[in-house]
Design an enzyme around this catalytic site. Structure first.
Site, PDB file in Angstrom:
ATOM      1  N   ASP A   1       0.786  -1.250   0.000  1.00 10.22           N
ATOM      2  CA  ASP A   1       0.000   0.000   0.000  1.00 10.22           C
ATOM      3  C   ASP A   1       0.820   1.303   0.000  1.00 10.22           C
ATOM      4  O   ASP A   1       0.464   2.263   0.705  1.00 10.22           O
ATOM      5  CB  ASP A   1      -0.954   0.020   1.208  1.00 10.22           C
ATOM      6  CG  ASP A   1      -1.939  -1.130   1.204  1.00 10.22           C
ATOM      7  OD1 ASP A   1      -1.927  -1.919   0.254  1.00 10.22           O
ATOM      8  OD2 ASP A   1      -2.716  -1.248   2.170  1.00 10.22           O
TER       9      ASP A   1
ATOM     10  N   CYS B   1      -1.983  -2.488   7.842  1.00 13.48           N
ATOM     11  CA  CYS B   1      -1.962  -3.425   6.711  1.00 13.48           C
ATOM     12  C   CYS B   1      -0.725  -4.316   6.691  1.00 13.48           C
ATOM     13  O   CYS B   1      -0.799  -5.469   6.249  1.00 13.48           O
ATOM     14  CB  CYS B   1      -2.133  -2.661   5.408  1.00 13.48           C
ATOM     15  SG  CYS B   1      -3.803  -1.957   5.285  1.00 13.48           S
TER      16      CYS B   1
ATOM     17  N   LYS C   1      -6.618  -4.962  -3.024  1.00 10.99           N
ATOM     18  CA  LYS C   1      -7.237  -5.618  -1.863  1.00 10.99           C
ATOM     19  C   LYS C   1      -8.273  -4.687  -1.225  1.00 10.99           C
ATOM     20  O   LYS C   1      -8.017  -3.501  -1.038  1.00 10.99           O
ATOM     21  CB  LYS C   1      -6.146  -6.021  -0.846  1.00 10.99           C
ATOM     22  CG  LYS C   1      -5.351  -4.865  -0.255  1.00 10.99           C
ATOM     23  CD  LYS C   1      -4.224  -5.414   0.602  1.00 10.99           C
ATOM     24  CE  LYS C   1      -3.453  -4.359   1.350  1.00 10.99           C
ATOM     25  NZ  LYS C   1      -4.200  -3.561   2.319  1.00 10.99           N
TER      26      LYS C   1
END
Ligand code: C5J
Length: 226
Positions: A29, A167, A134
């Site tokens: 990310d 995450c 995701k």
């Protein structure tokens, strides 16, 4: 680095033995909305410098990985434009004036295809690198990541990116439960909150490496030079 070599990386709680041929770099990310000035993260009042310090070490690690032809995967957190994969509970969390799917400073917030959702230019994926979109915090939830890495014979993961306690941690825990060894270089992961950075790393390496190993990118780069 010899083909098929097993290398040793200085790490906590003890050395990490890794086989580069079956070890992927998984970058979590590193998206514009989380890291860039004027993005969604900064709009929420977060100190983005805590994340931006990870860009340069990630860039160097990525360059070393690419130079050796080793597998690289990137993830992006985000949702379909119709928000069909956005749970209502996630949409309303935080009670913000702008939430996921609304118009933000870099397009619709955390929506696939929008500018802010994309990966920062410094670490932009090459055409041959896998990008996993995701909807959740963990990279295995509701994605084909497990199939992709199984099919490529990957058994170990170097996990980098943001944020350490959200995450990155969720993905390391998911990977651990699926039987992967995970190594997290501390300079390549970042949290908006220094205390969560420390706690997030401690939780991974505690109890004999309950979820994985923690190291520094300089140790990985040194091992690759062996
Ligand atoms: C968050 C992430 N923190 N990539 N996302 O919402 O960690």
């Amino acid at each position: 680095m010899k083909a098929g070599a097993t290398l040793t990386i200085d790490a906590e709680p003890y050395e990490f033995e890794f086989s580069p041929a079956s070890c992927a770099l998984l970058i979590i990310d590193m998206q514009r909305d989380f890291l860039e000035p004027g993005g969604f993260g900064e709009m929420l009042g977060n100190d983005i410098s805590q994340l931006r310090r990870t860009i340069e070490p990630n860039r160097k690690l990525l360059a070393a990985w690419r130079a050796r032809g080793l597998p690289v995967l990137h993830t992006r957190e985000g949702h379909r434009p119709d928000l069909g994969c956005l749970p209502p509970a996630k949409k309303i969390r935080g009670r913000g004036t702008a939430t996921i799917g609304d118009r933000g400073p870099m397009g619709r917030i955390l929506v696939r295809g929008e500018t802010g959702h994309d990966i920062i230019p410094e670490l932009y994926p090459l055409p041959n690198e896998t990008v996993i979109d995701k909807p959740g915090k963990g990279a295995f939830y509701a994605t084909d990541l497990h199939a992709v890495i199984q099919n490529r014979g990957i058994k170990q993961l170097i996990v980098t990116g943001v944020t350490t306690e959200v995450c990155v941690n969720t993905t390391v825990r998911e990977a651990n439960d699926r039987g992967y060894d995970c190594l997290v270089p501390e300079d390549c992961v970042g949290s908006y909150f220094p205390e969560f950075q420390e706690a997030g790393l401690n939780m991974i390496k505690a109890q004999g490496g309950i979820f994985g190993w923690v190291s520094h990118s300089r140790h990985i780069l040194a091992a690759l030079e062996q």
